[in-house]
Design a protein around this motif. Structure first.
Motif, mmCIF file in Angstrom:
data_model
loop_
_atom_site.group_PDB
_atom_site.id
_atom_site.type_symbol
_atom_site.label_atom_id
_atom_site.label_comp_id
_atom_site.label_asym_id
_atom_site.label_seq_id
_atom_site.Cartn_x
_atom_site.Cartn_y
_atom_site.Cartn_z
ATOM 1 N N ALA A 32 -15.139 -0.260 5.721
ATOM 2 C CA ALA A 32 -14.440 -1.485 6.112
ATOM 3 C C ALA A 32 -12.975 -1.233 6.453
ATOM 4 O O ALA A 32 -12.455 -1.799 7.416
ATOM 5 N N VAL A 33 -12.303 -0.390 5.685
ATOM 6 C CA VAL A 33 -10.866 -0.165 5.887
ATOM 7 C C VAL A 33 -10.596 0.808 7.031
ATOM 8 O O VAL A 33 -9.730 0.563 7.870
ATOM 9 N N PHE A 34 -11.305 1.925 7.044
ATOM 10 C CA PHE A 34 -11.015 3.002 7.995
ATOM 11 C C PHE A 34 -12.057 3.164 9.098
ATOM 12 O O PHE A 34 -11.909 4.025 9.951
ATOM 13 N N GLY A 35 -13.126 2.382 9.050
ATOM 14 C CA GLY A 35 -14.203 2.600 10.013
ATOM 15 C C GLY A 35 -14.953 3.886 9.725
ATOM 16 O O GLY A 35 -15.520 4.493 10.637
ATOM 17 N N ALA A 36 -14.969 4.310 8.452
ATOM 18 C CA ALA A 36 -15.670 5.548 8.080
ATOM 19 C C ALA A 36 -17.127 5.457 8.502
ATOM 20 O O ALA A 36 -17.776 4.422 8.344
ATOM 21 N N ARG A 37 -17.607 6.556 9.043
ATOM 22 C CA ARG A 37 -18.995 6.639 9.516
ATOM 23 C C ARG A 37 -19.755 7.581 8.595
ATOM 24 O O ARG A 37 -19.323 8.710 8.344
ATOM 25 N N THR A 38 -20.874 7.109 8.048
ATOM 26 C CA THR A 38 -21.701 7.945 7.179
ATOM 27 C C THR A 38 -22.555 8.870 8.031
ATOM 28 O O THR A 38 -23.298 8.422 8.895
ATOM 29 N N VAL A 39 -22.419 10.164 7.770
ATOM 30 C CA VAL A 39 -23.173 11.182 8.503
ATOM 31 C C VAL A 39 -24.438 11.551 7.733
ATOM 32 O O VAL A 39 -25.500 11.716 8.308
ATOM 33 N N ILE A 40 -24.285 11.681 6.410
ATOM 34 C CA ILE A 40 -25.409 12.009 5.525
ATOM 35 C C ILE A 40 -25.281 11.140 4.286
ATOM 36 O O ILE A 40 -24.184 10.959 3.759
ATOM 37 N N SER A 41 -26.413 10.641 3.790
ATOM 38 C CA SER A 41 -26.422 9.898 2.533
ATOM 39 C C SER A 41 -27.708 10.239 1.796
ATOM 40 O O SER A 41 -28.807 10.028 2.332
ATOM 41 N N LEU A 42 -27.566 10.775 0.585
ATOM 42 C CA LEU A 42 -28.718 11.176 -0.220
ATOM 43 C C LEU A 42 -28.621 10.512 -1.583
ATOM 44 O O LEU A 42 -27.561 10.528 -2.219
ATOM 45 N N ASP A 43 -29.732 9.937 -2.045
ATOM 46 C CA ASP A 43 -29.775 9.275 -3.346
ATOM 47 C C ASP A 43 -30.463 10.144 -4.386
ATOM 48 O O ASP A 43 -31.330 10.960 -4.054
ATOM 49 N N ARG A 44 -30.087 9.928 -5.641
ATOM 50 C CA ARG A 44 -30.791 10.535 -6.765
ATOM 51 C C ARG A 44 -32.042 9.686 -7.052
ATOM 52 O O ARG A 44 -32.189 8.576 -6.535
ATOM 53 N N ASP A 45 -32.901 10.188 -7.919
ATOM 54 C CA ASP A 45 -34.112 9.455 -8.292
ATOM 55 C C ASP A 45 -33.793 8.102 -8.912
ATOM 56 O O ASP A 45 -34.564 7.148 -8.770
ATOM 57 N N ASP A 46 -32.635 7.997 -9.595
ATOM 58 C CA ASP A 46 -32.258 6.728 -10.227
ATOM 59 C C ASP A 46 -31.616 5.746 -9.247
ATOM 60 O O ASP A 46 -31.216 4.653 -9.619
ATOM 61 N N GLY A 47 -31.497 6.146 -7.975
ATOM 62 C CA GLY A 47 -30.929 5.274 -6.950
ATOM 63 C C GLY A 47 -29.438 5.420 -6.745
ATOM 64 O O GLY A 47 -28.878 4.842 -5.821
ATOM 65 N N SER A 48 -28.777 6.205 -7.599
ATOM 66 C CA SER A 48 -27.334 6.405 -7.427
ATOM 67 C C SER A 48 -27.073 7.367 -6.265
ATOM 68 O O SER A 48 -27.959 8.122 -5.849
ATOM 69 N N LEU A 49 -25.865 7.309 -5.763
ATOM 70 C CA LEU A 49 -25.492 8.135 -4.614
ATOM 71 C C LEU A 49 -25.260 9.573 -5.061
ATOM 72 O O LEU A 49 -24.303 9.872 -5.780
ATOM 73 N N MET A 50 -26.139 10.477 -4.655
ATOM 74 C CA MET A 50 -26.002 11.894 -4.991
ATOM 75 C C MET A 50 -24.960 12.554 -4.097
ATOM 76 O O MET A 50 -24.166 13.372 -4.562
#
Length: 129
Positions: A32-50
């Motif tokens: 929202a602030v910088f227009g950051a673009r997510t290139v990769i996003s991987l979750d742990r088994d518990d759903g948290s952001l790995m």
């Protein structure tokens, strides 16, 4: 400057790594602030952001949810933006805590700082005209 062959095209050579409590919220804030673009996003088994790899402009930033083995720690980061006053105001409107309002620094930049909900301090600057 030529891009090194060993660096993936959607990453930068140097990427700070932020371990945060509330990492997914931090990623949303940076988008929202910088227009950051997510290139990769991987979750742990518990759903948290790995792991998330973001691009803010042409610079990389990696973010992950803190764990007992990899605890959260606050960092300071500096970002050049097109309009320091607008960026600072946007961050505050999204819940950031003011550290220092934008002002001319005598070094060629107009710069200010704010702290995100994870405790990281962001210094934003625009070259003074």
């Amino acid at each position: 400057m030529t891009r090194p062959d060993h660096v993936p095209t959607d990453h930068s050579t140097l990427s700070p790594y932020v371990m945060a409590k509330g990492a997914r919220d931090l990623v949303n804030f940076l988008s929202a602030v910088f227009g950051a673009r997510t290139v990769i996003s991987l979750d742990r088994d518990d759903g948290s952001l790995m792991h998330a790899s973001l691009l803010i402009g042409e610079s990389g930033l990696m973010v992950a949810e803190a764990t007992a083995d990899y605890p959260a720690f606050p960092v300071w980061l500096h970002v050049y933006v097109a309009d320091v006053d607008a960026t600072y105001a946007k961050a505050l409107s999204l819940g950031a805590t003011p550290v220092e309002p934008p002002s001319e620094k005598g070094d060629g930049d107009r710069r200010g700082g704010f702290r995100d909900a994870c405790g990281n301090t962001w210094w934003v600057a625009t070259p003074a005209r």
